[in-house]
Design a protein around this motif. Structure first.
Motif, PDB file in Angstrom:
ATOM      1  N   GLU A  43      25.959 -19.440  -2.410  1.00  0.00           N
ATOM      2  CA  GLU A  43      25.323 -18.891  -3.608  1.00  0.00           C
ATOM      3  C   GLU A  43      24.659 -19.998  -4.434  1.00  0.00           C
ATOM      4  O   GLU A  43      23.565 -19.813  -4.958  1.00  0.00           O
ATOM      5  N   CYS A  44      25.304 -21.142  -4.542  1.00  0.00           N
ATOM      6  CA  CYS A  44      24.718 -22.264  -5.286  1.00  0.00           C
ATOM      7  C   CYS A  44      23.506 -22.834  -4.556  1.00  0.00           C
ATOM      8  O   CYS A  44      22.526 -23.238  -5.193  1.00  0.00           O
ATOM      9  N   LEU A  45      23.563 -22.827  -3.241  1.00  0.00           N
ATOM     10  CA  LEU A  45      22.444 -23.344  -2.454  1.00  0.00           C
ATOM     11  C   LEU A  45      21.167 -22.552  -2.738  1.00  0.00           C
ATOM     12  O   LEU A  45      20.072 -23.119  -2.765  1.00  0.00           O
ATOM     13  N   LYS A  46      21.315 -21.262  -3.018  1.00  0.00           N
ATOM     14  CA  LYS A  46      20.161 -20.434  -3.371  1.00  0.00           C
ATOM     15  C   LYS A  46      19.482 -20.937  -4.649  1.00  0.00           C
ATOM     16  O   LYS A  46      18.303 -20.683  -4.867  1.00  0.00           O
ATOM     17  N   LYS A  47      20.251 -21.636  -5.491  1.00  0.00           N
ATOM     18  CA  LYS A  47      19.723 -22.193  -6.740  1.00  0.00           C
ATOM     19  C   LYS A  47      19.435 -23.690  -6.600  1.00  0.00           C
ATOM     20  O   LYS A  47      19.259 -24.397  -7.586  1.00  0.00           O
ATOM     21  N   THR A  51      27.259 -27.995  -3.241  1.00  0.00           N
ATOM     22  CA  THR A  51      28.666 -28.291  -3.482  1.00  0.00           C
ATOM     23  C   THR A  51      29.304 -28.535  -2.123  1.00  0.00           C
ATOM     24  O   THR A  51      28.714 -28.205  -1.091  1.00  0.00           O
ATOM     25  N   VAL A  52      30.501 -29.102  -2.119  1.00  0.00           N
ATOM     26  CA  VAL A  52      31.166 -29.375  -0.843  1.00  0.00           C
ATOM     27  C   VAL A  52      32.507 -28.647  -0.818  1.00  0.00           C
ATOM     28  O   VAL A  52      33.426 -29.000  -1.560  1.00  0.00           O
ATOM     29  N   SER A  91      23.967 -25.924 -15.195  1.00  0.00           N
ATOM     30  CA  SER A  91      23.259 -24.753 -15.704  1.00  0.00           C
ATOM     31  C   SER A  91      23.016 -23.733 -14.592  1.00  0.00           C
ATOM     32  O   SER A  91      23.207 -22.525 -14.777  1.00  0.00           O
ATOM     33  N   ARG A  92      22.618 -24.213 -13.437  1.00  0.00           N
ATOM     34  CA  ARG A  92      22.362 -23.311 -12.309  1.00  0.00           C
ATOM     35  C   ARG A  92      23.648 -22.690 -11.784  1.00  0.00           C
ATOM     36  O   ARG A  92      23.662 -21.519 -11.404  1.00  0.00           O
ATOM     37  N   VAL A  96      24.760 -18.645 -11.466  1.00  0.00           N
ATOM     38  CA  VAL A  96      25.400 -18.013 -10.301  1.00  0.00           C
ATOM     39  C   VAL A  96      26.614 -17.222 -10.767  1.00  0.00           C
ATOM     40  O   VAL A  96      26.809 -16.065 -10.377  1.00  0.00           O
ATOM     41  N   ILE A  97      27.427 -17.823 -11.605  1.00  0.00           N
ATOM     42  CA  ILE A  97      28.651 -17.165 -12.081  1.00  0.00           C
ATOM     43  C   ILE A  97      28.304 -15.942 -12.916  1.00  0.00           C
ATOM     44  O   ILE A  97      28.895 -14.866 -12.743  1.00  0.00           O
ATOM     45  N   ARG A  98      27.332 -16.061 -13.814  1.00  0.00           N
ATOM     46  CA  ARG A  98      26.920 -14.906 -14.634  1.00  0.00           C
ATOM     47  C   ARG A  98      26.430 -13.760 -13.754  1.00  0.00           C
ATOM     48  O   ARG A  98      26.702 -12.590 -14.026  1.00  0.00           O
TER      49      ARG A  98
END
Length: 101
Positions: A43-47, A51-52, A91-92, A96-98
């Motif tokens: 999901e973070c990669l989309k933004k 992360t690892v 921020s990104r 994702v969390i929101r």
């Protein structure tokens, strides 16, 4: 980095890292599938944030690991980039969390 992670619901068990430029943190309190480190990664990669997932740091061979992955909620974050880059990433990740609440 640590304050930013905690402000978006990511738990940092040791807020005083003793070395390098990484923070080990838990996603357990995030909503739904986001508490899974692999799902969070995608999901973070989309933004455009990387992360690892914690399971990459488990030194036990796969055949010796427990059935339930013990590091499935853990992630390693780097605070090596400049402050502006870290702030953008935080921020990104907050976005994702929101989006998953």
């Amino acid at each position: 980095m640590i304050d930013g992670l905690q402000s978006i619901g990511i738990r940092v068990p040791d807020p005083q890292p003793l070395g390098t430029f990484y923070v080990w943190a838990s996603l357990e309190n995030l909503p739904g599938k986001l508490s899974d480190a692999d799902y969070f990664f995608h999901e973070c990669l989309k933004k455009k944030v990387i992360t690892v997932p914690g399971h990459f740091f488990d030194v036990r061979p796969y055949r010796n690991r427990p059935t339930k992955e013990p590091y499935s909620h853990w992630v390693r974050f780097s605070y090596g980039p400049n402050r502006r880059t870290v702030a953008t990433a935080l921020s990104r990740m907050a976005e994702v969390i929101r989006e998953h609440r």
